[in-house]
Design an enzyme around this catalytic site. Structure first.
Site, PDB file in Angstrom:
ATOM      1  N   GLY A  72     -10.592  56.044 -18.268  1.00  0.00           N
ATOM      2  CA  GLY A  72      -9.509  56.677 -17.504  1.00  0.00           C
ATOM      3  C   GLY A  72      -8.745  57.638 -18.377  1.00  0.00           C
ATOM      4  N   ASN A  73      -7.574  58.040 -17.921  1.00  0.00           N
ATOM      5  CA  ASN A  73      -6.710  58.879 -18.753  1.00  0.00           C
ATOM      6  C   ASN A  73      -5.252  58.610 -18.409  1.00  0.00           C
ATOM      7  OD1 ASN A  73      -5.777  60.918 -16.684  1.00  0.00           O
ATOM      8  ND2 ASN A  73      -7.991  61.174 -16.520  1.00  0.00           N
ATOM      9  N   ARG A  74      -4.367  59.251 -19.118  1.00  0.00           N
ATOM     10  CA  ARG A  74      -2.948  58.904 -19.029  1.00  0.00           C
ATOM     11  C   ARG A  74      -2.186  59.563 -17.891  1.00  0.00           C
ATOM     12  NH1 ARG A  74      -1.767  56.132 -23.596  1.00  0.00           N
ATOM     13  NH2 ARG A  74      -3.010  56.631 -25.440  1.00  0.00           N
ATOM     14  N   ALA A 114      -6.092  65.061 -13.178  1.00  0.00           N
ATOM     15  CA  ALA A 114      -6.764  64.997 -14.478  1.00  0.00           C
ATOM     16  C   ALA A 114      -8.098  64.291 -14.244  1.00  0.00           C
ATOM     17  CB  ALA A 114      -5.905  64.242 -15.478  1.00  0.00           C
TER      18      ALA A 114
END
Ligand code: CTP
Length: 406
Positions: free
Chosen positions: A213-215, A281
């Protein structure tokens, strides 16, 4: 009236000294109810007609009157910043005296200083007795102000404080709010337009319990969705896994998890929209195959083989029809502007929003952001650090301009 009755604007409300000032608290109430943030600035004379305490309570902000706050130890009430803060300035009630001072550039109180500093739309709701309103000087002052772009709301004909009946009565608070909504909210070229917005991160499964995943928190995309809907757009929000809610009518939300699901939802929606803003994102890579059972430790350390995901933005650039506007985001770490410009050209974008990771308070997780907008003319407009809501407004204002030039 059927229409969405929202005024999601920052209103600098000037209250002047006239009997109609007794309606100012109701006006503040009506503005707040419609979604506005209200900062009240009173003239000294207004204090004779309505108390600052009442106005501060209903607006939930201290009321300001003087250029210099003597009680607060001689601090300066910064009219330039107040005027900049405002999306709109409204003087209601506007007395004959204040209208005259506005028309002639006088500046002996905070309200007048704000007016002289204001770059935002200015509205006045005159309120005075019949003879004062009919007097040639008042008419000339109003004509001068109108000539400079000040817009008037009312006055109405009706019973006046003097007991006489005629023109000069301040428009009722609810009707003033309606007039502002009509002038500020329905004029948007985004009204009735279909806008696709992607938001949040994606999750790419490694196995049933793990993912890449990402932030991203989705805050920027959700702010765009809220503000676009406030301008009357019909928003299709495609959201990755986020902990955010949408409250506003006019937003239809599709929740997805992976880049592939986001791509599928977007491809379905894209042909029917006028504008697409891709703030999500999206993962660029995903595990080539997700294990169908949880990977156990013990045995050898697993190797993750990755494959690229589909670039949704590039797909849209390749498939967009004339008139469709495509807005992408870029998060660059070096040679930011040149990379963003390249992306704009390569993906056939109309606008790119360059996010800065280097600035304190900007980017993932924060409630603020600092962006630079770059259009097809390669001209870069840098905005200061501000709330994601205000950043969303700046981005949408640029899109509005593109729509109205199209
Ligand atoms: N984007 C997308 N689909 C992807 C990846 C990104 O739609 N699979 C969109 C993002 O929503 C954003 C823009 O592409 O609007 C920019 O993404 P970014 O990751 O910054 O750039 P890349 O295109 O991945 O370029 P590069 O990695 O070469 O910098």
């Amino acid at each position: 009236m059927g229409m969405d009755r929202t005024l999601t604007r920052k209103v600098l409300l000037g209250v002047t000294g006239g009997i109609a000032a007794y309606k100012a608290p109701l006006l503040v109430r009506a503005l707040v109810k419609a979604g506005a943030e209200v900062q009240v600035v009173m003239t000294p004379a207004a204090h004779d007609f309505v108390t600052p305490l009442t106005l501060a309570t209903v607006s939930k902000r201290p009321v300001l009157t003087d250029l210099i706050d003597r009680a607060g130890g001689g601090t300066w009430n910064d009219h330039v910043h107040l005027a900049r803060w405002a999306d709109v300035m409204l003087v209601a009630p506007a007395s004959a005296n204040t209208l005259a001072k506005m028309a002639h550039g006088l500046c002996d109180n905070l309200l007048l200083a704000c007016y002289l500093s204001a770059e935002c739309p200015v509205f006045v709701a005159p309120a005075m007795d019949l003879e004062m309103y009919r007097d040639g000087s008042t008419a000339a002052n109003l004509a001068t102000l109108k000539g400079r772009g000040v817009r008037t709301i009312g006055p109405e004909t009706g019973e006046l404080a003097s007991g006489l009946s005629g023109e000069g009565r301040m428009t009722e608070p609810e009707a003033i709010v309606d007039a502002l909504i009509a002038a500020l909210m329905t004029a948007s070229p985004l009204r009735g337009k279909r806008v696709l917005i992607t938001a949040g991160p994606t999750q790419e499964a490694i196995d049933p319990v793990r993912y890449i995943g990402n932030r991203s928190t989705g805050k920027m995309g959700f702010a765009l969705a809220e503000e676009a809907a406030a301008l009357g757009a019909r928003v299709e929000l495609v959201a990755g896994p986020v902990a955010l809610r949408t409250g506003r009518a006019g937003i239809r939300r599709t929740d997805v998890v992976s880049a592939a699901q986001m791509a599928e939802a977007c491809k379905d929606l894209f042909p029917a929209v006028d504008v697409a803003i891709l703030s999500a994102a999206v993962a660029d890579f995903r595990p080539a195959r997700a294990a169908d059972r949880k990977i156990k430790k013990g045995g050898k350390v697993p190797e993750l083989v990755l494959e690229p995901t589909e670039d949704i933005l590039a797909w849209m650039g390749a498939h967009k029809r004339p008139g469709q506007l495509l807005v992408g985001f870029a998060l660059e770490t070096d040679d930011e502007q040149r990379h963003a410009e390249e992306k704009l050209v390569r993906k056939k974008l109309d606008l790119i929003v360059l996010n800065s990771l280097r600035d304190e308070g900007a980017g993932f997780g924060h409630d603020t952001n600092k962006v630079t907008l770059i259009g097809t003319d390669k001209k870069a407009t840098a905005f200061p650090l501000k709330s994601k809501t205000d950043t969303a407004r700046s981005i949408l204002a640029r899109i509005e301009a593109l729509l109205s030039h199209a």
